[in-house]
Design an enzyme around this catalytic site. Structure first.
Site, PDB file in Angstrom:
ATOM      1  N   THR A  47       0.831  -1.198   0.000  1.00  0.00           N
ATOM      2  CA  THR A  47       0.000   0.000   0.000  1.00  0.00           C
ATOM      3  C   THR A  47       0.864   1.246   0.000  1.00  0.00           C
ATOM      4  OG1 THR A  47      -1.855   1.128   1.053  1.00  0.00           O
ATOM      5  CG2 THR A  47      -0.194   0.232   2.520  1.00  0.00           C
ATOM      6  N   ASN A  48       0.293   2.334  -0.552  1.00  0.00           N
ATOM      7  CA  ASN A  48       0.929   3.635  -0.427  1.00  0.00           C
ATOM      8  C   ASN A  48       0.033   4.570   0.375  1.00  0.00           C
ATOM      9  OD1 ASN A  48       3.345   3.189  -1.903  1.00  0.00           O
ATOM     10  ND2 ASN A  48       2.070   3.033  -3.733  1.00  0.00           N
TER      11      ASN A  48
ATOM     12  N   LYS B 181      -4.117   3.529   5.869  1.00  0.00           N
ATOM     13  CA  LYS B 181      -4.256   2.069   5.915  1.00  0.00           C
ATOM     14  C   LYS B 181      -3.108   1.438   6.684  1.00  0.00           C
ATOM     15  CE  LYS B 181      -6.326   0.641   1.556  1.00  0.00           C
ATOM     16  NZ  LYS B 181      -6.003  -0.140   0.344  1.00  0.00           N
TER      17      LYS B 181
ATOM     18  N   ASP C 256      -7.671  -4.535  -0.864  1.00  0.00           N
ATOM     19  CA  ASP C 256      -8.459  -3.619  -1.680  1.00  0.00           C
ATOM     20  C   ASP C 256      -9.804  -3.478  -1.000  1.00  0.00           C
ATOM     21  OD1 ASP C 256      -8.609  -1.853  -3.845  1.00  0.00           O
ATOM     22  OD2 ASP C 256      -9.787  -3.270  -5.004  1.00  0.00           O
TER      23      ASP C 256
ATOM     24  N   PHE D   9     -10.269   8.465   7.091  1.00  0.00           N
ATOM     25  CA  PHE D   9     -10.017   8.957   5.737  1.00  0.00           C
ATOM     26  C   PHE D   9     -11.172   8.532   4.824  1.00  0.00           C
ATOM     27  CE2 PHE D   9      -8.746   5.047   3.449  1.00  0.00           C
ATOM     28  CZ  PHE D   9      -8.603   4.178   4.522  1.00  0.00           C
ATOM     29  N   GLY D  10     -11.087   8.939   3.557  1.00  0.00           N
ATOM     30  CA  GLY D  10     -12.039   8.494   2.545  1.00  0.00           C
ATOM     31  C   GLY D  10     -13.483   8.808   2.912  1.00  0.00           C
ATOM     32  N   TYR D  11     -14.332   7.785   2.860  1.00  0.00           N
ATOM     33  CA  TYR D  11     -15.759   7.968   3.100  1.00  0.00           C
ATOM     34  C   TYR D  11     -16.121   7.947   4.592  1.00  0.00           C
ATOM     35  CZ  TYR D  11     -15.964   6.919  -1.899  1.00  0.00           C
ATOM     36  OH  TYR D  11     -15.784   6.940  -3.264  1.00  0.00           O
ATOM     37  N   ASP D  12     -15.137   7.852   5.480  1.00  0.00           N
ATOM     38  CA  ASP D  12     -15.412   7.730   6.922  1.00  0.00           C
ATOM     39  C   ASP D  12     -16.367   8.788   7.472  1.00  0.00           C
ATOM     40  OD1 ASP D  12     -13.982   5.418   7.285  1.00  0.00           O
ATOM     41  OD2 ASP D  12     -12.190   6.385   8.078  1.00  0.00           O
TER      42      ASP D  12
ATOM     43  N   HIS E  57     -14.352  -3.140   8.518  1.00  0.00           N
ATOM     44  CA  HIS E  57     -14.028  -4.064   7.430  1.00  0.00           C
ATOM     45  C   HIS E  57     -12.544  -4.454   7.472  1.00  0.00           C
ATOM     46  CE1 HIS E  57     -13.723   0.167   6.700  1.00  0.00           C
ATOM     47  NE2 HIS E  57     -12.927   0.011   5.673  1.00  0.00           N
TER      48      HIS E  57
HETATM   49  P1  ITT Z   1      -3.628   1.523  -1.892  1.00  0.00           P
HETATM   50  O1  ITT Z   1      -4.178   0.942  -3.174  1.00  0.00           O
HETATM   51  O2  ITT Z   1      -2.295   2.194  -2.055  1.00  0.00           O
HETATM   52  O3  ITT Z   1      -3.618   0.536  -0.763  1.00  0.00           O
HETATM   53  P2  ITT Z   1      -6.058   3.149  -1.944  1.00  0.00           P
HETATM   54  O4  ITT Z   1      -6.402   4.428  -1.264  1.00  0.00           O
HETATM   55  O5  ITT Z   1      -6.114   3.095  -3.447  1.00  0.00           O
HETATM   56  O6  ITT Z   1      -4.628   2.682  -1.384  1.00  0.00           O
HETATM   57  P3  ITT Z   1      -8.210   1.141  -1.906  1.00  0.00           P
HETATM   58  O7  ITT Z   1      -8.137   1.031  -3.383  1.00  0.00           O
HETATM   59  O8  ITT Z   1      -8.242  -0.108  -1.116  1.00  0.00           O
HETATM   60  O9  ITT Z   1      -6.989   2.042  -1.346  1.00  0.00           O
HETATM   61  O10 ITT Z   1      -9.454   1.972  -1.434  1.00  0.00           O
HETATM   62  C1  ITT Z   1     -10.306   2.613  -2.328  1.00  0.00           C
HETATM   63  C2  ITT Z   1     -10.937   3.821  -1.730  1.00  0.00           C
HETATM   64  O11 ITT Z   1     -11.957   3.395  -0.805  1.00  0.00           O
HETATM   65  C3  ITT Z   1     -10.020   4.737  -0.920  1.00  0.00           C
HETATM   66  O12 ITT Z   1      -9.356   5.656  -1.741  1.00  0.00           O
HETATM   67  C4  ITT Z   1     -11.028   5.420  -0.001  1.00  0.00           C
HETATM   68  O13 ITT Z   1     -11.699   6.449  -0.683  1.00  0.00           O
HETATM   69  C5  ITT Z   1     -12.032   4.304   0.253  1.00  0.00           C
HETATM   70  N1  ITT Z   1     -11.707   3.596   1.506  1.00  0.00           N
HETATM   71  C6  ITT Z   1     -10.937   2.491   1.649  1.00  0.00           C
HETATM   72  N2  ITT Z   1     -10.871   2.133   2.943  1.00  0.00           N
HETATM   73  C7  ITT Z   1     -11.612   3.036   3.624  1.00  0.00           C
HETATM   74  C8  ITT Z   1     -11.926   3.225   4.987  1.00  0.00           C
HETATM   75  O14 ITT Z   1     -11.454   2.406   5.926  1.00  0.00           O
HETATM   76  N3  ITT Z   1     -12.711   4.248   5.319  1.00  0.00           N
HETATM   77  C9  ITT Z   1     -13.203   5.090   4.395  1.00  0.00           C
HETATM   78  N4  ITT Z   1     -12.941   5.013   3.089  1.00  0.00           N
HETATM   79  C10 ITT Z   1     -12.160   3.981   2.706  1.00  0.00           C
END
Ligand code: ITT
Length: 194
Positions: A8-9, A13, A69, A149-152, A177
């Site tokens: 991962t980058n 995560k 993923d 982060f993300g949709y949290d 998850h």
């Molecule tokens: P790597 O591939 O480098 O691991 P990524 O950010 O691309 O990092 P994913 O493809 O697994 O990671 O995740 C896809 C997206 O889903 C990520 O960019 C977030 O927007 C969302 N996401 C993943 N895990 C999340 C979490 O725990 N809470 C909220 N949003 C999440």
């Protein structure tokens, strides 16, 4: 201490997974192993992408490694954004734009059920193992909280009244998850050592 390479980058995560793994493990990143390029992630499923990332890193390093993923699957959107969660609104990882688009697409929707699903692919001695973690919940109507982060900020897991972004990292990991999938990975690794 056992060294494990994690494909991962995403620094968020990395922190979450390292907290669940605990003190017995040291996580290495692709950069620690000299892999500086973007790892390809072009498959149509979470399982496919997790395996693609892990295989790529294994091919480049020959070291045991794992990748995760994750997708947010929204019932009223037929499972979208799903495998496209990172690139929902734009080609980049623009969390704010993704959240705005999700809210727009759910405007007026009565059914706001959603789930996060993580798939981990471990490659160990050349063999692949998959682990899954799911958390069910719902999407609220405006962002709340600054953690995670993300949709949290838009996701409330079932049985709670706070979003993941209003929880500490420990609280999120206990039900999330990714926390669930990583605990399955750890159970597998521990089982093998007995
Ligand atoms: P790597 O591939 O480098 O691991 P990524 O950010 O691309 O990092 P994913 O493809 O697994 O990671 O995740 C896809 C997206 O889903 C990520 O960019 C977030 O927007 C969302 N996401 C993943 N895990 C999340 C979490 O725990 N809470 C909220 N949003 C999440």
């Amino acid at each position: 201490m056992t060294k494990l390479l994690f494909a991962t980058n995403n620094a968020h995560k990395l922190a979450e997974v390292s907290a669940v793994l605990g003190d017995g493990y040291e996580l290495l990143t692709p950069r620690d192993c000299g892999v500086m390029e973007e790892i390809p992630e072009t498959q149509p499923t979470l399982e496919g992408n997790a395996a693609q990332k892990a295989r790529y890193l294994y091919g480049r390093t020959g070291l045991d490694c794992f990748a995760d993923d994750t997708g947010l699957e929204v019932a009223a959107l037929d499972g979208a954004p799903g495998v496209r969660s990172a690139r929902y609104a734009t080609d980049g990882h623009d969390f704010a734009a993704n959240n705005r688009l999700l809210l727009r697409n759910l405007e007026g929707a009565a059914d706001r059920r959603a789930r996060f699903r993580t798939v981990i692919c471990l490659i160990e001695g050349g063999e692949e193992h998959l682990f899954e973690g799911i958390v069910e919940g719902r999407i609220i109507e405006r962002e709340r909280g600054a953690e995670g982060f993300g949709y949290d900020p838009l996701f409330i897991p079932d049985g709670f009244d706070r979003t993941f972004a209003e929880m500490t990292a420990e609280e999120k990991n206990a039900v999330s998850h990714r926390g669930r999938a990583v605990r399955r990975l750890v159970d597998y690794l521990h089982g093998k050592r007995k």
